[in-house]
Structure formats: structure tokens, C-alpha cells
Design an enzyme around this catalytic site. Structure first.
Site, PDB file in Angstrom:
ATOM      1  N   ASP A  18     -31.395  12.613   3.027  1.00 22.85           N
ATOM      2  CA  ASP A  18     -30.487  11.967   2.071  1.00 22.85           C
ATOM      3  C   ASP A  18     -31.233  10.920   1.246  1.00 22.85           C
ATOM      4  OD1 ASP A  18     -28.090  11.547   0.816  1.00 22.85           O
ATOM      5  OD2 ASP A  18     -27.214  10.321   2.415  1.00 22.85           O
ATOM      6  N   GLY A  19     -30.767  10.724   0.014  1.00 24.74           N
ATOM      7  CA  GLY A  19     -31.311   9.656  -0.838  1.00 24.74           C
ATOM      8  C   GLY A  19     -32.168  10.144  -1.995  1.00 24.74           C
ATOM      9  N   TRP A  23     -33.308   7.739  -5.096  1.00 24.84           N
ATOM     10  CA  TRP A  23     -34.756   7.584  -5.324  1.00 24.84           C
ATOM     11  C   TRP A  23     -35.061   7.826  -6.808  1.00 24.84           C
ATOM     12  CZ3 TRP A  23     -38.712  10.393  -7.359  1.00 24.84           C
ATOM     13  CH2 TRP A  23     -40.024  10.040  -7.009  1.00 24.84           C
ATOM     14  N   SER A  63     -24.869  21.129   1.989  1.00 22.21           N
ATOM     15  CA  SER A  63     -23.684  21.187   2.847  1.00 22.21           C
ATOM     16  C   SER A  63     -22.583  22.010   2.183  1.00 22.21           C
ATOM     17  CB  SER A  63     -23.168  19.768   3.124  1.00 22.21           C
ATOM     18  OG  SER A  63     -22.530  19.245   1.976  1.00 22.21           O
ATOM     19  N   THR A  64     -21.589  22.395   2.968  1.00 23.95           N
ATOM     20  CA  THR A  64     -20.443  23.125   2.404  1.00 23.95           C
ATOM     21  C   THR A  64     -19.684  22.242   1.421  1.00 23.95           C
ATOM     22  OG1 THR A  64     -19.228  22.513   4.423  1.00 23.95           O
ATOM     23  CG2 THR A  64     -20.060  24.766   4.313  1.00 23.95           C
ATOM     24  N   GLU A  65     -19.917  20.930   1.471  1.00 20.66           N
ATOM     25  CA  GLU A  65     -19.255  19.996   0.557  1.00 20.66           C
ATOM     26  C   GLU A  65     -20.067  19.772  -0.727  1.00 20.66           C
ATOM     27  OE1 GLU A  65     -19.481  19.392   3.973  1.00 20.66           O
ATOM     28  OE2 GLU A  65     -17.417  20.111   4.122  1.00 20.66           O
ATOM     29  N   ASN A  66     -21.345  20.153  -0.699  1.00 15.42           N
ATOM     30  CA  ASN A  66     -22.209  19.879  -1.860  1.00 15.42           C
ATOM     31  C   ASN A  66     -21.885  20.738  -3.090  1.00 15.42           C
ATOM     32  OD1 ASN A  66     -25.101  19.037   0.190  1.00 15.42           O
ATOM     33  ND2 ASN A  66     -23.720  17.665  -0.896  1.00 15.42           N
ATOM     34  N   ARG A 180     -31.355  10.399   9.972  1.00 10.11           N
ATOM     35  CA  ARG A 180     -30.805  10.392   8.611  1.00 10.11           C
ATOM     36  C   ARG A 180     -31.526   9.316   7.795  1.00 10.11           C
ATOM     37  NH1 ARG A 180     -24.859  11.660   6.408  1.00 10.11           N
ATOM     38  NH2 ARG A 180     -25.311  11.417   4.180  1.00 10.11           N
ATOM     39  N   ARG A 186     -23.803   8.357   8.900  1.00 13.48           N
ATOM     40  CA  ARG A 186     -22.751   9.341   9.217  1.00 13.48           C
ATOM     41  C   ARG A 186     -23.399  10.717   9.326  1.00 13.48           C
ATOM     42  NH1 ARG A 186     -21.395   7.282   4.074  1.00 13.48           N
ATOM     43  NH2 ARG A 186     -22.269   8.529   2.383  1.00 13.48           N
ATOM     44  N   SER A 188     -21.857  13.607   8.098  1.00  9.92           N
ATOM     45  CA  SER A 188     -21.510  14.451   6.956  1.00  9.92           C
ATOM     46  C   SER A 188     -21.444  15.934   7.340  1.00  9.92           C
ATOM     47  CB  SER A 188     -22.496  14.237   5.795  1.00  9.92           C
ATOM     48  OG  SER A 188     -22.500  12.897   5.381  1.00  9.92           O
TER      49      SER A 188
HETATM   50  C1  IPE Z   1     -25.475  15.195   3.412  1.00  9.47           C
HETATM   51  O1  IPE Z   1     -25.754  14.400   2.310  1.00  9.47           O
HETATM   52  C2  IPE Z   1     -25.808  16.613   3.122  1.00  9.47           C
HETATM   53  C3  IPE Z   1     -27.233  16.908   3.008  1.00  9.47           C
HETATM   54  C4  IPE Z   1     -28.217  16.105   3.261  1.00  9.47           C
HETATM   55  C5  IPE Z   1     -27.516  18.251   2.594  1.00  9.47           C
HETATM   56  P1  IPE Z   1     -24.636  14.022   1.245  1.00  9.47           P
HETATM   57  O2  IPE Z   1     -25.296  13.089   0.290  1.00  9.47           O
HETATM   58  O3  IPE Z   1     -24.029  15.237   0.672  1.00  9.47           O
HETATM   59  O4  IPE Z   1     -23.552  13.296   2.155  1.00  9.47           O
HETATM   60  P2  IPE Z   1     -22.412  12.260   1.794  1.00  9.47           P
HETATM   61  O5  IPE Z   1     -21.608  12.842   0.672  1.00  9.47           O
HETATM   62  O6  IPE Z   1     -23.089  10.985   1.369  1.00  9.47           O
HETATM   63  O7  IPE Z   1     -21.654  12.076   3.070  1.00  9.47           O
HETATM   64  C1  IPE Z   2     -29.890  14.565  -0.454  1.00  5.10           C
HETATM   65  O1  IPE Z   2     -29.992  13.631  -1.460  1.00  5.10           O
HETATM   66  C2  IPE Z   2     -30.077  15.971  -0.938  1.00  5.10           C
HETATM   67  C3  IPE Z   2     -28.874  16.812  -0.898  1.00  5.10           C
HETATM   68  C4  IPE Z   2     -27.725  16.469  -0.420  1.00  5.10           C
HETATM   69  C5  IPE Z   2     -28.997  18.132  -1.481  1.00  5.10           C
HETATM   70  P1  IPE Z   2     -28.752  13.259  -2.351  1.00  5.10           P
HETATM   71  O2  IPE Z   2     -28.752  14.173  -3.542  1.00  5.10           O
HETATM   72  O3  IPE Z   2     -27.516  13.251  -1.558  1.00  5.10           O
HETATM   73  O4  IPE Z   2     -29.133  11.794  -2.809  1.00  5.10           O
HETATM   74  P2  IPE Z   2     -28.168  10.557  -2.981  1.00  5.10           P
HETATM   75  O5  IPE Z   2     -27.394  10.413  -1.721  1.00  5.10           O
HETATM   76  O6  IPE Z   2     -27.297  10.868  -4.161  1.00  5.10           O
HETATM   77  O7  IPE Z   2     -29.100   9.416  -3.231  1.00  5.10           O
HETATM   78 MG    MG Z   3     -26.518  11.793  -0.524  1.00  7.45          MG
END
Ligand code: IPE
Ligand code: IPE
Ligand code: MG
Length: 236
Positions: A18-19, A23, A63-66, A180, A186, A188
Site C-alpha cells: 500500500d502507498g 508516494w 482487491s475485489t474492491e479496487n 502492510r 487494516r 482490507s
Molecule cells: C489494499 O489497499 C489492497 C491492495 C494492496 C491491493 P487499498 O489501498 O485498496 O485499501 P484501502 O482502500 O485503503 O482499505
Molecule cells: C497500493 O497502493 C496498490 C494497489 C492497491 C493496487 P495504492 O494505490 O492503494 O496507494 P495509496 O493508498 O493511494 O497511496
Molecule cells: Mg491504498
């Protein structure tokens, strides 16, 4: 790492990457560039884990939410997955790694599905470190699929093992530690079934900054944990 610490090396480390977006934002770059650097971080982490003798690594990539993200970002992510499968993963297969993907893969773009199918077939006889990529993965979705499979099979005598055997990770170890990045604390929807007794390590570094140093920090932290599994504290 001392000989004593080596005994507490995790078999399976799972990363919630994540992040990437933050970044990139900090550098006034498009989110896509954060994901690009995120792939490089994944490569550094795979190498570091392989060098240290970890048996299995899992990476949460989508994720299934992405699907709620802008279509342009989703397209860029799946293009990167296809490219990664055709390039770096081909090298992993040569190195003997067992590459696998878990999630509802049928919903992915054809190009990505094809690349995944090719690399999974090429790796099928490998016995080295398992590199597992979670794509269109949801923990609840995985449990639901397992329940549907069991119900469909008509088996009445259902126990934990029955369900475990229907998970994407059937026959593989649960994650000893779930890491994480980016300071979020969390799951997620990640590995809900398998995380029953996982240790958690939350780190402030953004995923694109991850590498050997962060892997060593995780292993050190893990070695210091006392896993009790509901029993009483170990003596000595
Ligand atoms: C969790 O990250 C899913 C992945 C790393 C693929 P998200 O950035 O989608 O999670 P939330 O929305 O902050 O919980
Ligand atoms: C994680 O980074 C990658 C995926 C969930 C695909 P994010 O894209 O969630 O990065 P932030 O959380 O917006 O910084
Ligand atoms: Mg994220």
C-alpha cells in the site's frame, strides 16, 4: 541474524502493498508512476526473501474492491501485471520459483489472463520459493467460493479442513506474518481465513520504498514475537 533467530524464520510472509499513490503524489507524479515503482519494490522484496530462505511470499496486488478506481488506473495496473508476468516472472520460473496467482482471475483483461496462464503453466513443475500474487482477490469472496464448492459437492460432514481445502491456498502454509506498508492498519479484505493466527507488522514506509532493509526489519520483529496460539506463555 543469529542461529537462534534463524529458527524463527517465517515460512510464509504476506505483503499488503500500500502507498503507491501517496508516494507518487508527494513527488507530483501520476499514480501510475507510483505503481511502476511499486513493481520494482516487489522485485527487491522477492529477491531479499529468496536470499533469506523464505518458503512462500504473497503480494496483494488488486482487491475485489479496487474496481472502484478510475478505469485508466485499473488498465495501467493490469498492463503492468501482464508485462511483469512476461518479463520478470519468466526469470523467476528459470530460478525455480513456483509462481501462482489467487483471486477471481476470469474478470481480468484477456492480455493479463493470457500472460498469467502462460507463466503459471511454465512454473507448474517448479519446487522453489512460492511467489503468490493476489489479483482481484477478496477474503470474503474466497470464503464464499469455498462454501459454494462445499455445498455443491453435497458433503455434510464439514470441518475446518474441508473449507481450507477449498481456499486458493489449499495445502500451503497460512501466512506467519502479514506486513502492510504506508501506515494503514487494516486488512482490507486480505486473507481473512488464513490470518487467524498471523502476526501483523505495520510499517510507515510507502510500498515503492520497500526493499531488503524493510524485509530484515520484518524478520527481526517476527523473531521477537511470542506466538502462543491460545496457550500460555512459553517458559525460557
Ligand atoms: C489494499 O489497499 C489492497 C491492495 C494492496 C491491493 P487499498 O489501498 O485498496 O485499501 P484501502 O482502500 O485503503 O482499505
Ligand atoms: C497500493 O497502493 C496498490 C494497489 C492497491 C493496487 P495504492 O494505490 O492503494 O496507494 P495509496 O493508498 O493511494 O497511496
Ligand atoms: Mg491504498
Amino acid at each position: 541474524m543469529s542461529a537462534g533467530d534463524r529458527g524463527k524464520l517465517p515460512s510464509h510472509v504476506a505483503f499488503i502493498m500500500d502507498g503507491n499513490g501517496r508516494w507518487a503524489k508527494k513527488r507530483m507524479l501520476p499514480r501510475k508512476m507510483g505503481h511502476r515503482q511499486g513493481v520494482k519494490a516487489l522485485e527487491r522484496v522477492v529477491d531479499a526473501c529468496a536470499e533469506r530462505g523464505i518458503g512462500m511470499v504473497t503480494f496483494y496486488a488488486f482487491s475485489t474492491e479496487n474496481w472502484a478506481r478510475p478505469q485508466e488506473e485499473i488498465d495501467a495496473l493490469f498492463d503492468m501485471v501482464a508485462e511483469f508476468a512476461d518479463t520478470r516472472m519468466t526469470e523467476y520460473v528459470r530460478r525455480g520459483f513456483r509462481v501462482m496467482f489467487m483471486g477471481e482471475l476470469s474478470a481480468l483483461p484477456d492480455k493479463t489472463k493470457d500472460a498469467i496462464a502462460r507463466i503459471s503453466a511454465a512454473a507448474k513443475d517448479n519446487t522453489g520459493m512460492i511467489v503468490n500474487i493476489a489479483l482481484n482477490y477478496g477474503g470474503r469472496d474466497e470464503i464464499l467460493r469455498a462454501v459454494r464448492t462445499v455445498v455443491g459437492s453435497g458433503v455434510k460432514d464439514v470441518d475446518e479442513q474441508t473449507l481450507s481445502d477449498c481456499m486458493y491456498t489449499a495445502g500451503l502454509p497460512d501466512p506467519d506474518v502479514i506486513v502492510r506498508s504506508s501506515g494503514e492498519k487494516r486488512l482490507s479484505n486480505f486473507m481473512l481465513w488464513q490470518a487467524a493466527y498471523s502476526e501483523f507488522v505495520f510499517m510507515d514506509d510507502m510500498w515503492p520504498d520497500f526493499g531488503a532493509e524493510q524485509v530484515d526489519a520484518v524478520l527481526k520483529e517476527y523473531a521477537s514475537r511470542d506466538r502462543r496460539y491460545g496457550s500460555v506463555k512459553r517458559i525460557g
